[in-house]
Enzyme design. Sequence first.
Site, PDB file in Angstrom:
ATOM      1  N   ASP B  87      -3.763  -9.957  -2.795  1.00 14.63           N
ATOM      2  CA  ASP B  87      -2.464 -10.361  -2.256  1.00 14.63           C
ATOM      3  C   ASP B  87      -1.984  -9.513  -1.081  1.00 14.63           C
ATOM      4  OD1 ASP B  87      -0.274  -8.751  -4.765  1.00 14.63           O
ATOM      5  OD2 ASP B  87      -1.993  -8.032  -3.623  1.00 14.63           O
ATOM      6  N   GLU B  88      -2.874  -8.729  -0.457  1.00 14.43           N
ATOM      7  CA  GLU B  88      -2.477  -7.949   0.704  1.00 14.43           C
ATOM      8  C   GLU B  88      -3.475  -8.159   1.831  1.00 14.43           C
ATOM      9  OE1 GLU B  88      -0.054  -4.296  -1.420  1.00 14.43           O
ATOM     10  OE2 GLU B  88      -1.952  -3.853  -0.457  1.00 14.43           O
TER      11      GLU B  88
END
Lengths: 107, 414
Positions: B87-88
């Site tokens: 998620d980054e």
Amino acid sequence: MGSLPSGGYAIRIPVDMYQITDKTGRAKPVAFIWVDENGAEARVKIEKIISCVPMAEQKSGTVGDRYECLIGGKIEYIYYTILAPRKWFRFLDVTEEEYNDYYRLPE
Amino acid sequence: MLRNPRLRDVPMAVCGSKKQRHGIVLAANYHAKRYGIKTAMSSVNALKMCPGLYTVPPHYDDYLQFSGFARSIYSQYSDRIEAFGLDENWLDLTGCVTSLKQGAAVIHEIRERVKRELGITVSIGLSFNKVFAKLGSDYKKPDACTVISKENFKEVVWPLPVGELLYVGRATEEKLRRRNIKTIGDLANTNPESLKGTFGKVIEVLHSFANGKDMSMVTPTDFEAPVKSVGNSFTAPRDLKTDEDVRIMLYSLSESVGARLAELRKYASTIEFSYVNSDMTSHASRQKKLEIPTNISGEIADTAFGLFKRHYSHWPSPLRKVGVTGSGLLSIKTPRQLTVWENAEQVNKKEDFERTVNALRARYGNNIVQRAVMLTDRQLSGMDAKRDNKIHPVGVFYGGMSESWGVYQAAATQ
């Protein structure tokens, strides 16, 4: 975030959709099968597609391509979700109670 | 929340399976976080802190899809995107914008688009290097943008706790605190030579991070990092108390490592065995260099088991988790020197057998061919280590160092 034309509570109902997929892979909904409260099936024609934009709809938790359509002389939003397996959804206006009953919290 | 939008309005956490002893909080919404619920906390503790908490199981396939959807939005702004976990992401906007002001407008646009099109919020940091961009993305949450420039980084970054700096973990933070280095600014203003004795050469890197001198590049979207090791670890569904328990787990893990090495067309020349004990107070790993590099699961398992016997046969406490890793990878085309005890025909036969078993498992599932010992404990042998293998974020340094790139770096956290 997107919102439904009614502005109130609505639940999403999956529908069988007749669609045309163009050369670029874009889906164009043409007509769908709708089951009314008496269980009767009817083929509902989509008269015109006004627009198609990627949109998330918070209240129903729907994420996908939102088609603004003319159906039976009224404007409605039909969604084609992006999460696999992709599905077509129509929205049904309901009361808050019906909404809470449809989307029940886990026990 | 896609499946049940009402979960947006109540304290909710995604938790692993308690039955498989993965019962920890994987993610919590902001209603739950207000009760102090944090990622990695046990779900039992989370329920004590918030009795009205709703828990749902993870849907990893959905997360993978959404990660892809977010990246496809980012790819409309830059072709240099580097994933840092699920998620980054880092984006290099150099060449796409000509000023930080323009960059700020771009990151606001990205934030709005992700919220509008995907229904999820992202926090984005914009800066002149990756480390500060990441700090910026963590600075204000949720649904916010932070710009860290050469003019303001001392005011924004330096007061932050030193543990917020990338690659400063809990142990390093504690050691720095004992030397009265509590903030990133303290670290930036301390001579790294005075800390080398305790921290080694890495302190120079952390010191340069703290001073905004990180020069690592954002790797392009199609860059494939070279694989340096292949490993699997697993939390056992119950504590491991006997050698037999460990052997079964190591066979499961080694079968996955061997199959993955074979898919990569590699041999491992070093095998590592790692463990965590049942109350998580002790963890360690041990390695052994092999006489003949291999990708055969039996040989990998035997080496790992040998390391376990050498270092843990006294059983100070039951084990919760074990792992096997193959490193020192060689291409299968690399000639290998055999010992006098083996000949090429024997080695080829073993590899053919392993290839056949891997092909059967890939087609029909793990249970189609199993070692007899696995049938003695279905609870331990029932996991599919290959399917559930961990994905680690690629390190910050993979893209190399650059003087000219990385002028405008954005980091987005979903």
